[in-house]
Enzyme design. Structure first.
Site, PDB file in Angstrom:
ATOM      1  N   ASP A 101       0.856  -1.195   0.000  1.00 42.48           N
ATOM      2  CA  ASP A 101       0.000   0.000   0.000  1.00 42.48           C
ATOM      3  C   ASP A 101       0.888   1.240   0.000  1.00 42.48           C
ATOM      4  O   ASP A 101       2.113   1.143   0.174  1.00 42.48           O
ATOM      5  CB  ASP A 101      -0.946  -0.013   1.226  1.00 42.48           C
ATOM      6  CG  ASP A 101      -0.210   0.064   2.573  1.00 42.48           C
ATOM      7  OD1 ASP A 101      -0.449  -0.798   3.443  1.00 42.48           O
ATOM      8  OD2 ASP A 101       0.616   0.994   2.761  1.00 42.48           O
ATOM      9  N   HIS A 116       8.307  -5.794  -1.568  1.00 44.23           N
ATOM     10  CA  HIS A 116       7.363  -6.675  -2.253  1.00 44.23           C
ATOM     11  C   HIS A 116       6.542  -5.936  -3.298  1.00 44.23           C
ATOM     12  O   HIS A 116       5.451  -6.364  -3.650  1.00 44.23           O
ATOM     13  CB  HIS A 116       6.443  -7.355  -1.227  1.00 44.23           C
ATOM     14  CG  HIS A 116       7.197  -8.302  -0.327  1.00 44.23           C
ATOM     15  ND1 HIS A 116       6.691  -8.725   0.889  1.00 44.23           N
ATOM     16  CD2 HIS A 116       8.417  -8.879  -0.440  1.00 44.23           C
ATOM     17  CE1 HIS A 116       7.569  -9.535   1.457  1.00 44.23           C
ATOM     18  NE2 HIS A 116       8.645  -9.633   0.674  1.00 44.23           N
ATOM     19  N   CYS A 124       3.123  -4.646 -17.337  1.00 45.03           N
ATOM     20  CA  CYS A 124       2.650  -5.626 -18.315  1.00 45.03           C
ATOM     21  C   CYS A 124       3.179  -7.024 -17.998  1.00 45.03           C
ATOM     22  O   CYS A 124       4.376  -7.197 -17.763  1.00 45.03           O
ATOM     23  CB  CYS A 124       3.114  -5.213 -19.720  1.00 45.03           C
ATOM     24  SG  CYS A 124       2.639  -6.408 -20.977  1.00 45.03           S
ATOM     25  N   THR A 193       5.101  -7.177  11.775  1.00 49.23           N
ATOM     26  CA  THR A 193       5.383  -8.251  10.827  1.00 49.23           C
ATOM     27  C   THR A 193       5.515  -9.573  11.564  1.00 49.23           C
ATOM     28  O   THR A 193       6.034  -9.633  12.679  1.00 49.23           O
ATOM     29  CB  THR A 193       6.637  -7.960   9.989  1.00 49.23           C
ATOM     30  OG1 THR A 193       6.840  -9.043   9.062  1.00 49.23           O
ATOM     31  CG2 THR A 193       7.879  -7.787  10.840  1.00 49.23           C
TER      32      THR A 193
HETATM   33  N1  APR Z   1       0.174  -3.204  15.299  1.00 42.47           N
HETATM   34  C1  APR Z   1       1.311  -3.945  15.169  1.00 42.47           C
HETATM   35  N2  APR Z   1       1.324  -5.217  14.702  1.00 42.47           N
HETATM   36  C2  APR Z   1       0.134  -5.762  14.380  1.00 42.47           C
HETATM   37  C3  APR Z   1      -1.092  -5.070  14.496  1.00 42.47           C
HETATM   38  C4  APR Z   1      -1.032  -3.729  14.980  1.00 42.47           C
HETATM   39  N3  APR Z   1      -2.146  -2.984  15.125  1.00 42.47           N
HETATM   40  N4  APR Z   1      -2.106  -5.905  14.092  1.00 42.47           N
HETATM   41  C5  APR Z   1      -1.514  -7.073  13.732  1.00 42.47           C
HETATM   42  N5  APR Z   1      -0.174  -6.994  13.923  1.00 42.47           N
HETATM   43  C6  APR Z   1       0.851  -8.009  13.665  1.00 42.47           C
HETATM   44  C7  APR Z   1       0.377  -9.442  13.758  1.00 42.47           C
HETATM   45  O1  APR Z   1       0.493  -9.909  15.097  1.00 42.47           O
HETATM   46  C8  APR Z   1       1.385 -10.138  12.832  1.00 42.47           C
HETATM   47  O2  APR Z   1       2.546 -10.524  13.557  1.00 42.47           O
HETATM   48  O3  APR Z   1       1.246  -7.825  12.318  1.00 42.47           O
HETATM   49  C9  APR Z   1       1.767  -9.060  11.818  1.00 42.47           C
HETATM   50  C10 APR Z   1       1.199  -9.296  10.439  1.00 42.47           C
HETATM   51  O4  APR Z   1       1.816 -10.475   9.939  1.00 42.47           O
HETATM   52  P1  APR Z   1       1.428 -10.967   8.474  1.00 42.47           P
HETATM   53  O5  APR Z   1      -0.042 -10.932   8.311  1.00 42.47           O
HETATM   54  O6  APR Z   1       2.197 -12.252   8.253  1.00 42.47           O
HETATM   55  O7  APR Z   1       2.015  -9.821   7.513  1.00 42.47           O
HETATM   56  P2  APR Z   1       3.520  -9.618   7.062  1.00 42.47           P
HETATM   57  O8  APR Z   1       4.475 -10.023   8.159  1.00 42.47           O
HETATM   58  O9  APR Z   1       3.630  -8.228   6.565  1.00 42.47           O
HETATM   59  O10 APR Z   1       3.650 -10.653   5.823  1.00 42.47           O
HETATM   60  C11 APR Z   1       4.881 -10.613   5.086  1.00 42.47           C
HETATM   61  O11 APR Z   1       3.912 -12.158   3.487  1.00 42.47           O
HETATM   62  O12 APR Z   1       1.936 -12.679   2.451  1.00 42.47           O
HETATM   63  C12 APR Z   1       3.205 -12.141   2.249  1.00 42.47           C
HETATM   64  O13 APR Z   1       3.911 -10.551   0.687  1.00 42.47           O
HETATM   65  C13 APR Z   1       3.089 -10.705   1.812  1.00 42.47           C
HETATM   66  O14 APR Z   1       4.367  -8.773   2.517  1.00 42.47           O
HETATM   67  C14 APR Z   1       3.645  -9.917   2.985  1.00 42.47           C
HETATM   68  C15 APR Z   1       4.569 -10.910   3.638  1.00 42.47           C
END
Ligand code: APR
Length: 249
Positions: A101, A116, A124, A193
């Site tokens: 985003d 990412h 394309c 993350t």
């Molecule tokens: N503040 C901080 N952390 C949060 C919040 C919040 N309000 N809400 C959720 N989280 C945490 C969750 O506990 C989790 O550990 O954010 C994390 C989100 O983890 P994922 O959903 O796995 O997202 P991400 O780590 O960004 O995934 C990495 O995986 O699917 C692929 O390409 C995609 O970039 C993504 C990559």
């Protein structure tokens, strides 16, 4: 031992490594949160791979346009705003995100390394040229609705999302810049993350191995190995503004 927020104000070079959790409080679904994560309801293999796009371009394009629609309707939250403020307060800040985003940019962060890719840079599928056209405002009724992708003005190939799919290489220059920053910084904030997806997930460990202090900000406590690794349990939208208040008061 607790993390001392004053270290934020004393840092020479701060790296921020963000994931979907930093956008959660803007209403953007994360990927792996139980019940609400995207991968809880949609199979990444069916939506986030080259093969998936080849088999059903309209399904994949529609799903990403729905996600772009969510982002267009969303606003940066206090976590994004605090990180943009932090960049104005410290001598040097490198912002690395796994998110696709543009909420960091809309919050005012001056430069963002997108490991990412981005929902806002379609290209394309056939010739890889950036899409030159103007994408219509998506108006999809719900997630999972199909939408035919537009065509490339150069070769008439199908336009695909400008995101990195599973199995695809990350943009090498961006990844190299991110690794260099992680190795060089003295403080790294890992925000929102799950740390599950490689090679991005190596970044906090790289910083730790090169002597930096690493702070995880996440409602889920993060395993800390090094003496210089901390886990602050909470939401980024609350913890980051609080950290800045304590650091720069
Ligand atoms: N503040 C901080 N952390 C949060 C919040 C919040 N309000 N809400 C959720 N989280 C945490 C969750 O506990 C989790 O550990 O954010 C994390 C989100 O983890 P994922 O959903 O796995 O997202 P991400 O780590 O960004 O995934 C990495 O995986 O699917 C692929 O390409 C995609 O970039 C993504 C990559």
């Amino acid at each position: 031992m607790q993390f001392d927020p004053k270290r934020l104000a004393q840092a020479r070079h701060v790296v921020v490594f963000s994931g979907a959790g930093v956008s959660a409080q803007s209403g953007i679904p994360t990927f792996r949160d139980a019940l609400t994560g995207l991968w809880e309801h949609f199979d990444p293999a069916r939506l986030a791979t080259v093969q998936a796009f080849r088999e059903d371009p309209a399904l994949v394009w529609g799903w990403y346009e729905w996600r772009r629609q969510k982002v267009l309707q969303a606003q940066p939250n206090p976590a994004h705003l605090a990180l943009a403020e932090l960049a104005r307060r410290v001598p040097r800040l490198t912002l690395i995100t796994q998110n696709v985003d543009d909420l960091h940019e809309r919050a005012g962060s001056p430069s963002v390394l997108h490991l990412h890719g981005s929902l806002h840079t379609p290209k394309c599928f056939a010739c890889n040229r950036p899409f030159k056209g103007q994408l219509p405002l998506p108006d999809l009724p719900e997630q999972g609705a199909s939408l035919e992708p537009p065509r490339c003005t150069g070769c008439n190939g199908k336009i695909r999302p400008g995101v990195v799919w599973f199995g695809e290489p990350l943009p090498q220059a961006t990844l190299k810049a991110a690794f260099n920053a992680a190795e060089e910084c003295d403080l790294l904030l890992s925000v929102g993350t799950s740390g599950l997806v490689q090679p991005a997930a190596r970044i906090p460990q790289l910083a730790l191995q090169h002597g930096a202090c690493v702070v995880h900000i996440n409602p889920q406590p993060q395993a800390c190995t090094g003496a210089e690794e901390y886990s602050l349990k909470g939401k980024a939208g609350q913890l980051l503004p609080e950290l800045l208040r304590q650091a720069f008061a």
